[in-house]
Design a protein around this motif. Structure first.
Motif, short mmCIF file in Angstrom:
data_model
loop_
_atom_site.label_atom_id
_atom_site.label_comp_id
_atom_site.label_asym_id
_atom_site.label_seq_id
_atom_site.Cartn_x
_atom_site.Cartn_y
_atom_site.Cartn_z
N ASN A 2 0.84 -1.19 0.00
CA ASN A 2 0.00 0.00 0.00
C ASN A 2 0.88 1.25 0.00
O ASN A 2 1.80 1.38 0.80
N HIS A 3 0.61 2.16 -0.92
CA HIS A 3 1.33 3.42 -0.99
C HIS A 3 0.36 4.56 -0.72
O HIS A 3 -0.79 4.53 -1.18
N CYS A 4 0.81 5.56 0.01
CA CYS A 4 0.01 6.75 0.31
C CYS A 4 0.74 7.95 -0.26
O CYS A 4 1.85 8.29 0.17
N ILE A 23 -5.34 13.00 -1.33
CA ILE A 23 -4.50 11.83 -1.10
C ILE A 23 -4.83 10.74 -2.12
O ILE A 23 -5.99 10.54 -2.48
N LEU A 25 -4.32 6.65 -2.40
CA LEU A 25 -3.91 5.35 -1.87
C LEU A 25 -3.82 4.39 -3.05
O LEU A 25 -4.72 4.36 -3.90
N CYS A 152 -6.60 -1.44 -0.52
CA CYS A 152 -5.28 -0.88 -0.23
C CYS A 152 -4.77 -1.28 1.15
O CYS A 152 -4.25 -0.45 1.91
N ILE A 172 -5.32 4.31 8.40
CA ILE A 172 -4.64 3.26 7.65
C ILE A 172 -3.78 2.48 8.63
O ILE A 172 -2.67 2.90 8.98
N THR A 177 -1.43 5.64 9.98
CA THR A 177 -1.65 6.98 9.44
C THR A 177 -3.11 7.37 9.54
O THR A 177 -3.99 6.59 9.18
N ILE A 179 -5.74 10.03 7.98
CA ILE A 179 -6.02 11.04 6.96
C ILE A 179 -7.19 11.85 7.50
O ILE A 179 -8.32 11.37 7.59
#
Length: 245
Positions: A2-4, A23, A25, A152, A172, A177, A179
Motif C-alpha cells: 500500500n502506498h500513500c 490523497i 492510496l 489498499c 490506515i 496513518t 487522513i
C-alpha cells in the motif's frame, strides 16, 4: 504494498496562494482518491498524480470526507469523465452531495448574510453564487463510523463530525496513518481546528479530535497543511486542551 501519496496542489483563490492536499492510496488492485478539490481541478490533480506515474483513469474509487466546495467541487466532473469510479461518503453526506438537501455551507452563508456590513455583502453574494453553482453527484456507497474498507491493505472509517455532521477521517492501520480531512488542519506547524468560526458544531469538532486519540497514529495528514511533523498524540492532546476549560 500500500502506498500513500500526498497530492500537494498550489493554486490561487481570491487572489491568495493556497495549497490543498488530496490523497492517493495505491496498491496492485486499487487506486483511491480522497477528496478532489475545487471545480475545474481535474487538470491540477492529473499533474499531481503524474508525479507518481499514476493516471487518473486508473483511479477506481473516490472517498469524500465532506461536502465543502474545496473537497467536492470537481466531483460531478469526475463522475462524467470517469463513470467507472465508485464515489464513497458518510451516509449523512449523501443527500447534500446528491443535491436532495441544500448544502449546509450554503445555508450558513445565507443565514448570516443580513447581519453583514454593507461593504462585506458583495463578496458574500459572490460566495453564495459560487456555492449554488456546485454540481451534485451521485454517491455509490455510504459508510458509517467503524466501517472497515478492504482496499489498499485496509482502511478504517472514523466519523469526525463538527466541521460538518457527516465529516469522516480515515485510518490506515498498516502505516499507522490518519487522513484527517478537515477534522484538524496545520497552522504554523501545529494542529488546529479548521476555521472554528465557520465550524458548524465546535464542541462536536473537539470531541472528534478526542476520537482521533483512540487510534495508534504515528502520522497525520491534513487537507490543509499536509503531513504533520511531530508527535501526533501530543499535538492532538494540546489541541484538545486549548478548548477544554
Amino acid at each position: 504494498m500500500n502506498h500513500c501519496h500526498l497530492l500537494d496542489i498550489e493554486f490561487e483563490y481570491n487572489e491568495t496562494k493556497q495549497v490543498i492536499t488530496p490523497i492517493l492510496l495505491h496498491d496492485e488492485h486499487d487506486t483511491i482518491l480522497i477528496d478532489c478539490g475545487y471545480p475545474n481541478f481535474i487538470p491540477l490533480l492529473e499533474a499531481a498524480a503524474a508525479r507518481y506515474s499514476i493516471t487518473l483513469d486508473s483511479i477506481t474509487k473516490l472517498i469524500v470526507t465532506h461536502h465543502d466546495m474545496d473537497h467536492i467541487g470537481s466531483l460531478a466532473a469526475w463522475k462524467r469523465t470517469y463513470p467507472h469510479i465508485e464515489i464513497i461518503a458518510h451516509e449523512l453526506e449523501k443527500p447534500y452531495l446528491e443535491g436532495t438537501k441544500k448544502s449546509l455551507r450554503l445555508e450558513q452563508a445565507e443565514s448570516t448574510f443580513d447581519a453583514l456590513p454593507a461593504d462585506a455583502k458583495p463578496n458574500a453574494e459572490q460566495f453564495i453564487r459560487f456555492l449554488q453553482s456546485i454540481e451534485p453527484a451521485a454517491v455509490d456507497r455510504t459508510v458509517t463510523h467503524g466501517a472497515s474498507l478492504p482496499w489498499c491493505g485496509g482502511i478504517e472509517v472514523i466519523h469526525t463530525p463538527g466541521h460538518m455532521p457527516g465529516h469522516i477521517s480515515l485510518y490506515i492501520p498498516a502505516s499507522k496513518t490518519v487522513i484527517a480531512g478537515d477534522a484538524v488542519v496545520i497552522e504554523e506547524g501545529t494542529l488546529a481546528i479548521a476555521n472554528p468560526q465557520y465550524t458548524l458544531d465546535l464542541d462536536e469538532a473537539v470531541r472528534s479530535v478526542q476520537r482521533l486519540l483512540h487510534y495508534d497514529a504515528e502520522q497525520i495528514i491534513c487537507y490543509h497543511g499536509g503531513l504533520f511533523h511531530g508527535d501526533v498524540k501530543q499535538a492532538l492532546r494540546q489541541l484538545i486542551s486549548a478548548y477544554t476549560p
